[in-house]
Design a protein around this motif. Structure first.
Motif, PDB file in Angstrom:
ATOM      1  N   TYR A 239      -6.604   4.796   3.724  1.00 44.50           N
ATOM      2  CA  TYR A 239      -5.532   5.732   4.071  1.00 44.50           C
ATOM      3  C   TYR A 239      -6.051   6.990   4.757  1.00 44.50           C
ATOM      4  O   TYR A 239      -5.278   7.728   5.350  1.00 44.50           O
ATOM      5  CB  TYR A 239      -4.731   6.108   2.825  1.00 44.50           C
TER       6      TYR A 239
ATOM      7  N   LEU B 254      -5.551  12.250   2.820  1.00 42.83           N
ATOM      8  CA  LEU B 254      -4.164  12.240   2.352  1.00 42.83           C
ATOM      9  C   LEU B 254      -3.499  13.612   2.411  1.00 42.83           C
ATOM     10  O   LEU B 254      -2.319  13.740   2.075  1.00 42.83           O
ATOM     11  CB  LEU B 254      -4.094  11.671   0.931  1.00 42.83           C
ATOM     12  N   SER B 255      -4.228  14.624   2.844  1.00 40.89           N
ATOM     13  CA  SER B 255      -3.560  15.898   3.118  1.00 40.89           C
ATOM     14  C   SER B 255      -2.832  15.849   4.464  1.00 40.89           C
ATOM     15  O   SER B 255      -2.016  16.719   4.774  1.00 40.89           O
ATOM     16  CB  SER B 255      -4.570  17.056   3.108  1.00 40.89           C
TER      17      SER B 255
ATOM     18  N   GLU C 140       0.022  14.325   6.571  1.00 44.11           N
ATOM     19  CA  GLU C 140       1.299  13.732   6.159  1.00 44.11           C
ATOM     20  C   GLU C 140       1.438  12.281   6.589  1.00 44.11           C
ATOM     21  O   GLU C 140       1.934  11.442   5.824  1.00 44.11           O
ATOM     22  CB  GLU C 140       2.468  14.545   6.720  1.00 44.11           C
TER      23      GLU C 140
ATOM     24  N   ASN D 282      -0.805   9.987   6.974  1.00 46.69           N
ATOM     25  CA  ASN D 282      -1.588   9.126   6.084  1.00 46.69           C
ATOM     26  C   ASN D 282      -0.932   9.002   4.722  1.00 46.69           C
ATOM     27  O   ASN D 282      -0.880   7.920   4.128  1.00 46.69           O
ATOM     28  CB  ASN D 282      -3.005   9.684   5.922  1.00 46.69           C
ATOM     29  N   ARG D 283      -0.439  10.122   4.219  1.00 45.20           N
ATOM     30  CA  ARG D 283       0.206  10.121   2.903  1.00 45.20           C
ATOM     31  C   ARG D 283       1.468   9.261   2.940  1.00 45.20           C
ATOM     32  O   ARG D 283       1.778   8.543   1.983  1.00 45.20           O
ATOM     33  CB  ARG D 283       0.531  11.553   2.490  1.00 45.20           C
TER      34      ARG D 283
ATOM     35  N   VAL E 155       6.674  12.027  -0.393  1.00 39.08           N
ATOM     36  CA  VAL E 155       5.722  12.475   0.627  1.00 39.08           C
ATOM     37  C   VAL E 155       5.564  13.986   0.577  1.00 39.08           C
ATOM     38  O   VAL E 155       4.451  14.517   0.664  1.00 39.08           O
ATOM     39  CB  VAL E 155       6.181  12.026   2.030  1.00 39.08           C
TER      40      VAL E 155
ATOM     41  N   PRO F 145      -2.603  15.426  -2.521  1.00 38.72           N
ATOM     42  CA  PRO F 145      -3.319  14.652  -1.493  1.00 38.72           C
ATOM     43  C   PRO F 145      -4.310  13.636  -2.055  1.00 38.72           C
ATOM     44  O   PRO F 145      -5.448  13.533  -1.604  1.00 38.72           O
ATOM     45  CB  PRO F 145      -4.035  15.747  -0.693  1.00 38.72           C
TER      46      PRO F 145
ATOM     47  N   VAL G 120       0.247  10.782  -5.427  1.00 36.61           N
ATOM     48  CA  VAL G 120       1.425  10.026  -4.999  1.00 36.61           C
ATOM     49  C   VAL G 120       2.057   9.308  -6.193  1.00 36.61           C
ATOM     50  O   VAL G 120       3.280   9.310  -6.372  1.00 36.61           O
ATOM     51  CB  VAL G 120       1.044   9.022  -3.894  1.00 36.61           C
TER      52      VAL G 120
END
Length: 350
Positions: free
Chosen positions: A51, A54-55, A57, A59-60, A88, A93, A98
């Motif tokens: 991914y 993850l910070s 957006e 990717n998150r 989201v 992150p 999540v």
């Protein structure tokens, strides 16, 4: 998030140890909700590298989409929809960030103060959970490994072969002991399944004290709840969820395992089994370890029987197959994503 929402409860250990029973008991408390787990961390944490940052957006959002795809195929569907955009926007992150945002939406929808997670595989992620929620609490549920292996032998969850299940039990108990040693009994509470079913009110009062909650009599009548009845209908492996707390499954290995299988489990687990207060048959050291081909063949035979029975009896059989196929697809996607890296944060020139 409510202040109590930052104090989640995790049941850790090994599957087939009574975790569904404990989940429903805790879920019967007026302040705690524990939905059946899609095992987000078990399936998604190994894919984290795919991914990227993850910070970011985008990717998150990819991770959230995959997590909600897993939830959509969950073998025990959740009763409330989850808002993708809210997850989201609110998630930390990390993969666990999540996961926590998804559980927090469930908590809010249920109108309860705290959420819990019954995925015993969280024993591998105690540090990650505490990094996100320092006030989180962990209930380390342990059961005689012979009874665990006996239950797994005929269940669609876990390894059917007693030797493989014994090895998994040993590994996961080692990790639980490490967490208990590192964080202490104020964070990780040891609860033996046998004690819970033999002295339920005493053990549940102690558990509530550990969690900082009042004991509620409804916890002893968990089996009368709609959640328990629904769980019992979905799978033969969960049929006991709709029954009162009972000692009936203590010592199930005496009929569920052959004498050789019982000794083999003891051979694999002996030191930890003794440490956790269970007797060990000293003859176990004389039992030869089966060869890998023999284990593989026996596992395949046991699994085929279990799957045939599940296809005939379990309401969620197709969902489980769909879930397993989806997890394989996520692994393929992760390999592709790692070959083509996801976007990273842009860095402004100085």
């Amino acid at each position: 998030m409510s202040p109590d929402g930052a104090r989640p409860v995790f049941i850790i250990g090994t599957e087939r140890s009574g975790s569904n029973l404990l989940r429903l008991i805790l879920n019967a408390h007026s302040r705690i909700t524990v939905p059946h787990p899609p095992h987000f961390m078990r399936f998604l944490a190994p894919l984290a590298a795919g991914y990227g940052d993850l910070s970011v957006e985008r990717n998150r959002r990819r991770l959230v989409d995959d997590a909600l795809g897993l939830l959509a195929r969950h073998i025990h569907p959740w009763p409330h929809p989850v808002d993708r955009d809210r997850v989201v926007a609110s998630a930390g992150p990390t993969v666990f960030g999540v996961v926590a945002a998804i559980y927090e939406q469930h908590r809010a929808a249920e109108g309860k103060a705290r959420w819990g997670c019954k995925s015993t595989f969280m024993v591998d992620h105690v540090d990650e959970a505490l990094a996100e929620f320092p006030a989180a609490r962990f209930v380390w549920l342990v059961r005689n490994p012979q009874d665990v292996a006996s239950s797994a032998k005929t269940a669609v969850f876990g390894h059917c072969h007693p030797y493989r299940m014994a090895r998994l039990w040993r590994t996961q108990q080692e990790r639980a002991i490490a967490a208990h040693t590192r964080w202490g009994p104020g964070v990780v509470h040891l609860l033996r399944y046998e004690d819970l079913v033999e002295r339920p009110e005493k053990e549940l009062r102690a558990l509530c004290a550990f969690l900082g909650e009042e004991f509620e009599p409804a916890m002893l009548a968990h089996h009368t709840s709609p959640a328990a009845r629904r769980t019992a209908r979905l799978s033969e492996s969960w049929r006991l969820a709709g029954r009162p707390i009972s000692t009936g499954r203590v010592g199930a290995h005496l009929t569920g395992l052959s004498p050789t299988e019982r000794l083999l489990v003891d051979k694999v687990t002996a030191p930890l089994k003794k440490r956790l207060g269970y007797p060990v048959d000293e003859r176990a050291r004389l039992v030869p370890v089966p060869s890998p081909p023999a284990v593989a063949l026996r596992s395949a035979l046991l699994r085929s029987r279990v799957e045939l029975r599940s296809a005939r009896q379990d309401e969620n059989h197709r969902l489980r197959l769909a879930r397993d196929g989806y997890v394989r697809w996520l692994r393929v996607k992760s390999l592709v994503r790692r070959a083509v890296p996801a976007p990273r944060k842009s860095v402004s020139p100085a």
